[in-house]
Design an enzyme around this catalytic site. Structure first.
Site, PDB file in Angstrom:
ATOM      1  N   TYR A  41       0.932  -1.030  -0.056  1.00  0.00           N
ATOM      2  CA  TYR A  41      -0.099  -0.037  -0.170  1.00  0.00           C
ATOM      3  C   TYR A  41       0.923   1.151  -0.078  1.00  0.00           C
ATOM      4  CZ  TYR A  41      -3.682   3.418   1.377  1.00  0.00           C
ATOM      5  OH  TYR A  41      -4.531   4.292   1.547  1.00  0.00           O
ATOM      6  N   TYR A  52       2.663   5.537   7.993  1.00  0.00           N
ATOM      7  CA  TYR A  52       2.570   4.441   7.294  1.00  0.00           C
ATOM      8  C   TYR A  52       3.773   4.288   6.133  1.00  0.00           C
ATOM      9  CZ  TYR A  52       0.799   0.385   4.873  1.00  0.00           C
ATOM     10  OH  TYR A  52       0.491  -0.985   4.368  1.00  0.00           O
TER      11      TYR A  52
HETATM   12  P1  NAD Z   1      -5.875  -9.707   6.873  1.00  0.00           P
HETATM   13  O1  NAD Z   1      -5.712  -9.556   8.284  1.00  0.00           O
HETATM   14  O2  NAD Z   1      -7.433  -9.339   6.417  1.00  0.00           O
HETATM   15  O3  NAD Z   1      -5.547 -11.040   6.372  1.00  0.00           O
HETATM   16  C1  NAD Z   1      -4.190 -11.497   6.794  1.00  0.00           C
HETATM   17  C2  NAD Z   1      -4.295 -12.812   6.394  1.00  0.00           C
HETATM   18  O4  NAD Z   1      -2.662 -13.480   6.843  1.00  0.00           O
HETATM   19  C3  NAD Z   1      -5.091 -13.953   7.112  1.00  0.00           C
HETATM   20  O5  NAD Z   1      -5.454 -14.975   6.163  1.00  0.00           O
HETATM   21  C4  NAD Z   1      -4.311 -14.409   8.417  1.00  0.00           C
HETATM   22  O6  NAD Z   1      -4.717 -15.743   8.728  1.00  0.00           O
HETATM   23  C5  NAD Z   1      -3.024 -14.722   7.768  1.00  0.00           C
HETATM   24  N1  NAD Z   1      -1.878 -14.834   8.705  1.00  0.00           N
HETATM   25  C6  NAD Z   1      -1.441 -13.983   9.497  1.00  0.00           C
HETATM   26  N2  NAD Z   1      -0.520 -14.432  10.376  1.00  0.00           N
HETATM   27  C7  NAD Z   1      -0.381 -15.745   9.760  1.00  0.00           C
HETATM   28  C8  NAD Z   1       0.607 -16.740   9.965  1.00  0.00           C
HETATM   29  N3  NAD Z   1       1.795 -16.573  11.160  1.00  0.00           N
HETATM   30  N4  NAD Z   1       0.471 -17.872   9.333  1.00  0.00           N
HETATM   31  C9  NAD Z   1      -0.327 -17.911   8.404  1.00  0.00           C
HETATM   32  N5  NAD Z   1      -1.199 -16.825   8.137  1.00  0.00           N
HETATM   33  C10 NAD Z   1      -1.190 -16.023   8.722  1.00  0.00           C
HETATM   34  O7  NAD Z   1      -5.052  -8.528   5.888  1.00  0.00           O
HETATM   35  P2  NAD Z   1      -5.129  -7.740   4.773  1.00  0.00           P
HETATM   36  O8  NAD Z   1      -5.593  -6.627   5.015  1.00  0.00           O
HETATM   37  O9  NAD Z   1      -5.877  -8.462   3.563  1.00  0.00           O
HETATM   38  O10 NAD Z   1      -3.661  -7.672   4.354  1.00  0.00           O
HETATM   39  C11 NAD Z   1      -3.117  -8.487   3.405  1.00  0.00           C
HETATM   40  C12 NAD Z   1      -1.920  -7.943   2.621  1.00  0.00           C
HETATM   41  O11 NAD Z   1      -2.520  -6.665   1.930  1.00  0.00           O
HETATM   42  C13 NAD Z   1      -0.815  -7.263   3.372  1.00  0.00           C
HETATM   43  O12 NAD Z   1       0.226  -7.305   2.970  1.00  0.00           O
HETATM   44  C14 NAD Z   1      -1.257  -5.681   3.567  1.00  0.00           C
HETATM   45  O13 NAD Z   1      -0.325  -4.853   3.666  1.00  0.00           O
HETATM   46  C15 NAD Z   1      -1.964  -5.629   1.974  1.00  0.00           C
HETATM   47  N6  NAD Z   1      -2.868  -4.383   1.975  1.00  0.00           N
HETATM   48  C16 NAD Z   1      -3.779  -4.129   2.704  1.00  0.00           C
HETATM   49  C17 NAD Z   1      -4.521  -3.139   2.260  1.00  0.00           C
HETATM   50  C18 NAD Z   1      -5.804  -2.705   3.220  1.00  0.00           C
HETATM   51  O14 NAD Z   1      -6.283  -1.665   3.171  1.00  0.00           O
HETATM   52  N7  NAD Z   1      -6.286  -3.562   4.153  1.00  0.00           N
HETATM   53  C19 NAD Z   1      -4.265  -1.948   1.431  1.00  0.00           C
HETATM   54  C20 NAD Z   1      -3.114  -2.327   0.508  1.00  0.00           C
HETATM   55  C21 NAD Z   1      -2.373  -3.633   0.623  1.00  0.00           C
END
Ligand code: NAD
Length: 401
Positions: A233, A243
Site C-alpha cells: 500500500y 505508514y
Molecule cells: P488480513 O488481516 O485480512 O489477512 C491476513 C491473512 O494473513 C489472514 O489470512 C491470516 O490468517 C494470515 N496470517 C496472519 N499471520 C499468519 C501466520 N503466522 N501464518 C499463517 N497465516 C497468517 O489482511 P489484509 O488487509 O488482507 O492484508 C493482506 C496484505 O494486503 C498485507 O500485506 C497488507 O499490507 C496488504 N494491503 C492491505 C490493504 C488494506 O487496506 N487492508 C491495502 C493494500 C495492501
C-alpha cells in the site's frame, strides 16, 4: 445462543459463524457471475491460472484472491492461514469460518482446495505446500503472498519478532475517528526505535516470502513462467509519516527488495515476483491504525459518490482480469518501479484533491456529510460476520462451533 458483536477499542473480539460463511458465499457468487462475463467476452482461450497457492488465504485480500482464482477462473487453490478455532462459549476468528465456507463452496463445484491452518512462517508450512502440489500432480503457476501478522517466529533460530505501526524519526500526531461513536480525536504515536524497525521488517518484510519461493523452487513445484505477488500500500501523503515512511513502510520497501531477489532466482524457469499496490479497504486491523479510519471513510464517500468504489473482491477481479490474465501483457501496465497498481482509482488526482480538502474541514458535526463512517463501520463488522445481508441476527445460532 444469540451472537452480537463485542467491540473494544475498535477491535472486534468475536465473529458470527453464519455471517462469515454468508459473506464468503456472497463473494464467491460475485466471482462466479464474473466467470460468465469472462466467457461472454470470449476469453476461454486467454491465459488463466492453473494452480494457485495463497499464503494468508482466510480474510481480506488473500481470501478475495483465492475466491477469484477458484470461482471466476475455476482454478484449484491451496490456502494457508492461521486462525483461531472456536471453543464452546468462545468464537473462532472470522477466517476460521471463512475457510470452512470456502472449502464447502469449492467442493460443491468440484474444485480442489486443500486448506491449512498453520503458521506460514514455519518450515513445515512450506513443506506442506510443496507436498500439496505434488499430491495434485500440478506445479503452482501463481503464488499470492498476503500475510498481515503482528508476530513471526524465525524458523531457524526460534526468535520471536513483533511488528509495530510507528513513525520513524519523530512522533506522529493525527486525527482519528472512532467509527462506533463518531468521535474524532487526536492520536499520537511515538517514533520507533531501531529494534522495532528491524523487527517490523522481519515480520512484514520480504524475508519469509523469499523463503517460501526458494523452498517451492527447490522442491520443483513451480511451473515454467510462474508468477508470485505480494500486496502493498502507498496511500496519500497525510498517511506517510505513520505508514509509508514509518516502520510498516520499511517492511514494504523490503518486500520490493525481495521481489527483485526472487525474480533473479530462476531465470531458466522465468519465475517473476511482483508487488501489487492495492487500494485501501477495511479489514480486521484497519480500525486501529491512526488516521486510517478517517481517511478511508472520506475516501469511500468520495469514491462511492463517483461510483468507482471497490472492495477486496473488486480489486482481485481487476487484478486477475486486467493485469495477470488480461489481453495486454502485464509488463505494459506496471509503474516505473515495476509494480502493479490497483490503487489507480484511489490515487487519481481529483479523488485525492477532494479527499484532502474534506479532511481539512472534517469535524464531528459534518463527519457523516463528508465521510462514509457508517460504510467503514459496516465493512468492519462484515469482516467479522456481522451486518451481513440475509442473516437473522436475532435468531439462535446454536453455538460458536
Ligand atoms: P488480513 O488481516 O485480512 O489477512 C491476513 C491473512 O494473513 C489472514 O489470512 C491470516 O490468517 C494470515 N496470517 C496472519 N499471520 C499468519 C501466520 N503466522 N501464518 C499463517 N497465516 C497468517 O489482511 P489484509 O488487509 O488482507 O492484508 C493482506 C496484505 O494486503 C498485507 O500485506 C497488507 O499490507 C496488504 N494491503 C492491505 C490493504 C488494506 O487496506 N487492508 C491495502 C493494500 C495492501
Amino acid at each position: 445462543m444469540i451472537i452480537q458483536p463485542m467491540v473494544r477499542n475498535n477491535i472486534c473480539l468475536n465473529a458470527h459463524p453464519a455471517g462469515c460463511a454468508e459473506e464468503t458465499r456472497l463473494q464467491a457468487e460475485r466471482a462466479h457471475a464474473f466467470s460468465a462475463k469472462l466467457k461472454a467476452l470470449g476469453s476461454s482461450g486467454r491465459a488463466r491460472p492453473e494452480h494457485v497457492l495463497v499464503v494468508g488465504a482466510s480474510t481480506g485480500y488473500g481470501l478475495a484472491s483465492r475466491i477469484v482464482a477458484a470461482f471466476a477462473y475455476g482454478a484449484p487453490t491451496v490456502g494457508f492461514s492461521l486462525e483461531r478455532e472456536p471453543q464452546e462459549g468462545k468464537s473462532g476468528s472470522p477466517g476460521w469460518y471463512a475457510n470452512r465456507a470456502f472449502q464447502a463452496l469449492a467442493a460443491n463445484r468440484g474444485l480442489s482446495c486443500p486448506t491449512y491452518n498453520i503458521d506460514a512462517f514455519s518450515e513445515r508450512a512450506k513443506e506442506l505446500a510443496a507436498q500439496a502440489a505434488r499430491d495434485a500432480g500440478k506445479p503452482y503457476d501463481l503464488v499470492i503472498y498476503s500475510l498481515a501478522s503482528p508476530v513471526r517466529m524465525d524458523p531457524v533460530t526460534g526468535t520471536v519478532y513483533r511488528s509495530v505501526i510507528k513513525p520513524i524519526g519523530r512522533a506522529y500526531a493525527g486525527l482519528t475517528a472512532d467509527v462506533f461513536t463518531g468521535k474524532i480525536r487526536e492520536s499520537r504515536a511515538e517514533p520507533a526505535n531501531d529494534t522495532e524497525i528491524e523487527e517490523t521488517v522481519k515480520v512484514m518484510g520480504g524475508e519469509d516470502w523469499e523463503l517460501w519461493m526458494r523452498h517451492l523452487s527447490d522442491a520443483g513445484v513451480l511451473a515454467p513462467g510462474a508468477r508470485t505477488l505480494a500486496y502493498s500500500y502507498v496511500g496519500p501523503p497525510l498517511s506517510w509519516p505513520i505508514y509509508r515512511d514509518g516502520t510498516i513502510g520499511m517492511a514494504k520497501k523490503d518486500l520490493e527488495r525481495a521481489a527483485r531477489s526472487i525474480s533473479s532466482f530462476r531465470p531458466d524457469l522465468g519465475l517473476k515476483a511482483y508487488i501489487s499496490i492495492n487500494k485501501a479497504v477495511v479489514t480486521r486491523a484497519s480500525a486501529v491504525i491512526p488516521v486510517i479510519p478517517l481517511y478511508v471513510s472520506t475516501l469511500f464517500k468520495v469514491m462511492k459518490e463517483r461510483q468507482i468504489h471497490e472492495d477486496c473482491l473488486d480489486q482481485a477481479l481487476r487484478l486477475f482480469s486486467e493485469r495477470l490474465y488480461g489481453t495486454r501483457d502485464l509488463r505494459y501496465s506496471l509503474d516505473p518501479e515495476g509494480r502493479i497498481r490497483l490503487d489507480d482509482l484511489e490515487m487519481g488526482e481529483s479523488v485525492q484533491a477532494e479527499v484532502a480538502s474534506r479532511m481539512q474541514r472534517i469535524n464531528e458535526d459534518n463527519l457523516r456529510d463528508l465521510a462514509d463512517i457508517d460504510g467503514f463501520r459496516q465493512d468492519f463488522l462484515r469482516a467479522h460476520g456481522f451486518e451481513v445481508p440475509g442473516i437473522d441476527y436475532s435468531a439462535e445460532t446454536g453455538s460458536y462451533l
